[in-house]
Design a protein around this motif. Structure first.
Motif, PDB file in Angstrom:
ATOM      1  N   GLU A 192       0.828  -1.200   0.000  1.00  0.00           N
ATOM      2  CA  GLU A 192       0.000   0.000   0.000  1.00  0.00           C
ATOM      3  C   GLU A 192       0.867   1.256   0.000  1.00  0.00           C
ATOM      4  OE1 GLU A 192      -3.291   2.610   0.079  1.00  0.00           O
ATOM      5  OE2 GLU A 192      -3.042   0.546  -0.580  1.00  0.00           O
ATOM      6  N   GLN A 207     -17.064  -0.926 -12.257  1.00  0.00           N
ATOM      7  CA  GLN A 207     -16.029  -0.359 -11.392  1.00  0.00           C
ATOM      8  C   GLN A 207     -15.230   0.737 -12.080  1.00  0.00           C
ATOM      9  OE1 GLN A 207     -14.427  -4.488 -10.628  1.00  0.00           O
ATOM     10  NE2 GLN A 207     -14.215  -3.666  -8.570  1.00  0.00           N
ATOM     11  N   GLU A 218      -7.639  -4.713  -5.780  1.00  0.00           N
ATOM     12  CA  GLU A 218      -7.978  -3.623  -4.867  1.00  0.00           C
ATOM     13  C   GLU A 218      -7.399  -3.943  -3.494  1.00  0.00           C
ATOM     14  OE1 GLU A 218     -12.057  -1.529  -6.105  1.00  0.00           O
ATOM     15  OE2 GLU A 218     -12.347  -3.559  -5.367  1.00  0.00           O
ATOM     16  N   THR A 240      -7.451  -3.766   0.613  1.00  0.00           N
ATOM     17  CA  THR A 240      -8.536  -3.782   1.586  1.00  0.00           C
ATOM     18  C   THR A 240      -8.651  -2.418   2.264  1.00  0.00           C
ATOM     19  OG1 THR A 240      -7.131  -4.504   3.417  1.00  0.00           O
ATOM     20  CG2 THR A 240      -8.101  -6.220   2.041  1.00  0.00           C
ATOM     21  N   PRO A 241      -9.864  -1.979   2.578  1.00  0.00           N
ATOM     22  CA  PRO A 241     -10.031  -0.702   3.286  1.00  0.00           C
ATOM     23  C   PRO A 241      -9.278  -0.669   4.612  1.00  0.00           C
ATOM     24  CG  PRO A 241     -12.133  -1.457   2.405  1.00  0.00           C
ATOM     25  CD  PRO A 241     -11.157  -2.581   2.204  1.00  0.00           C
ATOM     26  N   GLU A 242      -9.183  -1.814   5.292  1.00  0.00           N
ATOM     27  CA  GLU A 242      -8.496  -1.841   6.593  1.00  0.00           C
ATOM     28  C   GLU A 242      -7.026  -1.481   6.443  1.00  0.00           C
ATOM     29  OE1 GLU A 242      -6.032  -3.085   9.729  1.00  0.00           O
ATOM     30  OE2 GLU A 242      -6.094  -4.223   7.841  1.00  0.00           O
ATOM     31  N   GLN A 286      -5.684   0.209   3.916  1.00  0.00           N
ATOM     32  CA  GLN A 286      -5.622   1.604   3.494  1.00  0.00           C
ATOM     33  C   GLN A 286      -5.741   2.547   4.681  1.00  0.00           C
ATOM     34  OE1 GLN A 286      -8.839   1.565   0.635  1.00  0.00           O
ATOM     35  NE2 GLN A 286      -7.406   1.409  -1.093  1.00  0.00           N
ATOM     36  N   ARG A 287      -6.659   2.241   5.607  1.00  0.00           N
ATOM     37  CA  ARG A 287      -6.822   3.086   6.798  1.00  0.00           C
ATOM     38  C   ARG A 287      -5.584   3.015   7.694  1.00  0.00           C
ATOM     39  NH1 ARG A 287     -12.236   1.013   6.528  1.00  0.00           N
ATOM     40  NH2 ARG A 287     -11.660  -0.666   7.961  1.00  0.00           N
ATOM     41  N   GLU A 295      -2.821   5.078   6.126  1.00  0.00           N
ATOM     42  CA  GLU A 295      -3.166   6.492   6.257  1.00  0.00           C
ATOM     43  C   GLU A 295      -2.874   6.988   7.675  1.00  0.00           C
ATOM     44  OE1 GLU A 295      -4.515  10.166   4.858  1.00  0.00           O
ATOM     45  OE2 GLU A 295      -4.139   8.310   3.728  1.00  0.00           O
TER      46      GLU A 295
END
Length: 623
Positions: free
Chosen positions: A44, A548, A600, A602-604, A606-607, A610
């Motif tokens: 990421e 998408q 893609e 995972t949102p986890e 990415q968070r 960040e």
């Protein structure tokens, strides 16, 4: 421990660590000292950096490993040029053109004029040394444990950790010819990996010969070494006797690459690598399930059977650094390696097809999906001659769509190229489909490694070409016509068709839709309905992408379309339109293979990245 140490009489030659020092001095490499996870977190971070032109990163503290990891060394055009010893990638073409333009006449004076070039060519063969840094420490037996290396799990659906920058070295069991290629390697155990040798690769040919001879195939895998050698392992070398990856790196570097014999395999290995994995592939052994893998196409390559590589020894420097890369949705680091190959092999392509001015494989085409070529046009049909000639040049055989433009068009101006297509390529008259070999990673082709191809002639037409019987528009047959009148138009009254989640029309003649496909034939029905709709006025191309896709981003649109089409099946003329069906294909439509997902994170993760960005010490603008 049974580790052995060796001294290194090899004189200095470029390697990963000297290149890292150079980048750090230039402010293009940043050290991250906080702990990072090799499972997705590094990916990421690296993905964000390469898409923003950020620095290379040395992760000094990788969880679960005693070795640091560096990534992004070739993550910009300028860094790639620096790695290859040139000030700009365009200099590679000049360097090759200088070598192949030998003087043939002029008596003694002509011969003497070649001396300097022949001296350059003498740098091609590798230089044998007795020992080198790559064998300062040796692991054998139970010491061999790939988990001790900071090998990345790159993407969430990957089948495991993958070695992503391996220089895989084999030798032809019959002729003794050496080969080095870059083939991903999935870790399957402490001393076993997969070996992703696709059917067209030289490693596969060597393995087949070993099978016929009833022998194991010795293999060595270098990790690190001269950055020019890392590039050379990816280069589509022509079949010229004596020209291999070591020779190419030697010529680019201007000095012979140092090699030494492996500890447990009779193979030449780079003396200045960071790590060497030694072992074998047994052609009599059952193949293993490898994958999924988030690939350079930006889609996952689904599981398949590949040979197993058994690691019998790991050698390394005293203080090695593990180099890695990631691939995925473009642009990625591999785009600059592709561009280096473009520049390097342009003179050779021009020797065979002298009307070529330039060519480019845009990142949205992930190498083989799209080739744009500009030509000096002097006679009708020349665009097709050049395109078909390209299909016959080495790995250009995998090209899916070839766009031919006039010599004044900059091939690396993506928007300008597609404006030329709508302005000068009339659907049906200036489009030609054919078929041939495709990349085995192409998930949309009609068969594995076999599918359709498309040629778009976007050159200025000569009178003979305008009068072609293939013309599909009323204004093409008029006497004296040289080029059709094309008046692009953008409608404010966009039609509402079922399943279209987003859409837009462009001023240069494209209607782009993101289609949520739920039934067979849905894209064809959409095309037929739009072709007769008033909003189709001034439109030449209907681009049907999946749900998408960001229709506002033409790079994303073309990346999706080029991955998702077999041109013979999915690019067709409907009325005045050329329809590109880049929607998912269904079993009911005769597509029997599984359709892979887009990559893609995972949102986890990415968070997490960040939230931790301020701890990494990386540039805020690359966040």
């Amino acid at each position: 421990m049974a580790s052995a140490q060796k001294h290194s009489p090899v004189r200095h030659s470029p390697d990963i660590q000297s290149f890292m020092r150079l980048l750090e001095a230039r402010g293009e490499l940043v050290r991250v000292s906080v702990p990072v996870d090799r499972d997705l977190e590094i990916t990421e971070i690296a993905d964000r950096l390469v898409k923003k032109g950020g620095p290379a990163v040395l992760f000094e503290n990788v969880k679960g490993s005693d070795f640091p990891l560096v990534i992004g060394l070739l993550g910009t055009r300028q860094r790639t040029a620096l790695a290859l010893g040139v000030s700009d990638l365009d200099d590679l073409a000049a360097k090759v053109r200088h070598l192949i333009d030998l003087k043939g006449g002029g008596g003694l004076g002509g011969l003497l004029g070649n001396v300097g070039k022949l001296r350059d060519a003498m740098n091609l063969p590798p230089r044998r040394v007795r020992s080198g840094p790559a064998q300062e420490i040796v692991w054998t037996g139970d010491e061999v444990d790939l988990a001790r290396l900071p090998i990345l799990k790159c993407w969430p659906l990957d089948g495991g950790p993958f070695v992503t920058l391996p220089l895989v070295i084999t030798r032809d069991p019959e002729t003794g010819e050496r080969n080095m290629g870059m083939y991903r390697m999935q870790v399957m155990g402490k001393n076993v990996t997969g070996m992703h040798w696709q059917r067209h690769k030289t490693g596969t040919k060597h393995l087949e010969k070993a099978r016929r001879l009833g022998k194991r195939l010795p293999v060595a895998v270098a990790i690190g070494g001269d950055p020019a050698l890392i590039y050379a392992a990816t280069a589509p070398l022509p079949p010229i006797p004596g020209l291999d990856e070591f020779a190419l790196a030697g010529y680019l570097r201007g000095q012979r690459s140092p090699v030494m014999k492996g500890v447990t395999v009779d193979l030449d290995v780079p003396a200045n690598a960071e790590f060497i994995l030694e072992g074998y592939v047994d052609p009599q052994e059952d193949w293993a399930v490898e994958g999924p893998f988030g690939d350079h196409t930006g889609f996952y390559t689904l599981p398949d059977l590949y040979p197993r590589f058994h690691v019998t020894a790991i050698t390394m420097r005293r203080d090695p650094v593990y180099p890695a890369t990631i691939v995925g949705r473009p642009p990625m680091e591999d785009a600059y390696l592709i561009e280096a190959s473009e520049r390097l092999f342009l003179p050779a392509a021009q020797m065979i097809l002298p009307e070529i001015v330039d060519y480019h494989m845009p990142p949205a085409g992930v190498a083989h999906n799209l080739v744009v070529v500009s030509i000096r046009k002097t006679y009708p049909g020349q665009a097709y001659k050049v395109a078909n000639g390209l299909f016959g040049l080495g790995q250009m055989m995998f090209a899916k769509v070839v766009v031919v433009v006039d010599e004044a068009v900059p091939v690396n101006d993506f928007a300008a190229v597609w404006r030329e297509v709508t302005a000068k390529a009339v659907p049906g008259r200036d489009t030609l489909t054919t078929r041939g070999p495709t990349d085995v990673l192409d998930h949309s082709s009609r068969g594995w490694g076999y599918g359709g191809k498309l040629i778009l002639d976007a050159t200025t037409k000569l009178p003979e070409e305008v009068g072609s019987a293939a013309s599909s528009r009323e204004d093409q047959g008029k006497e004296g016509a040289v080029e059709p009148l094309f008046v692009p138009h953008t409608s404010t009254d966009l039609p509402d068709f079922g399943g279209v989640l987003a859409q837009r029309q462009t001023a240069d003649g494209y209607w782009v839709v993101a289609l949520h496909k739920t039934r067979p034939g849905q894209a064809q029905a959409l095309a037929e309905a739009f072709a007769t709709h008033p909003a189709a006025s001034g439109i030449r191309h209907l681009l049907i992408a999946d749900e998408q896709t960001d229709v506002q981003n033409m790079q994303d649109v073309w990346w999706t379309l080029l991955n998702n089409i077999d041109p013979e099946r999915d690019v067709r003329q409907v009325g005045p339109l050329l329809v590109w069906d880049g929607a998912r294909k269904l079993p009911e439509e005769g597509f029997v293979r599984a359709w892979p997902p887009k990559i893609e994170m995972t949102p986890e993760v990415q968070r997490r990245v960040e939230a931790r960005w301020h701890l990494y010490g990386l540039p805020e603008q690359a966040r």
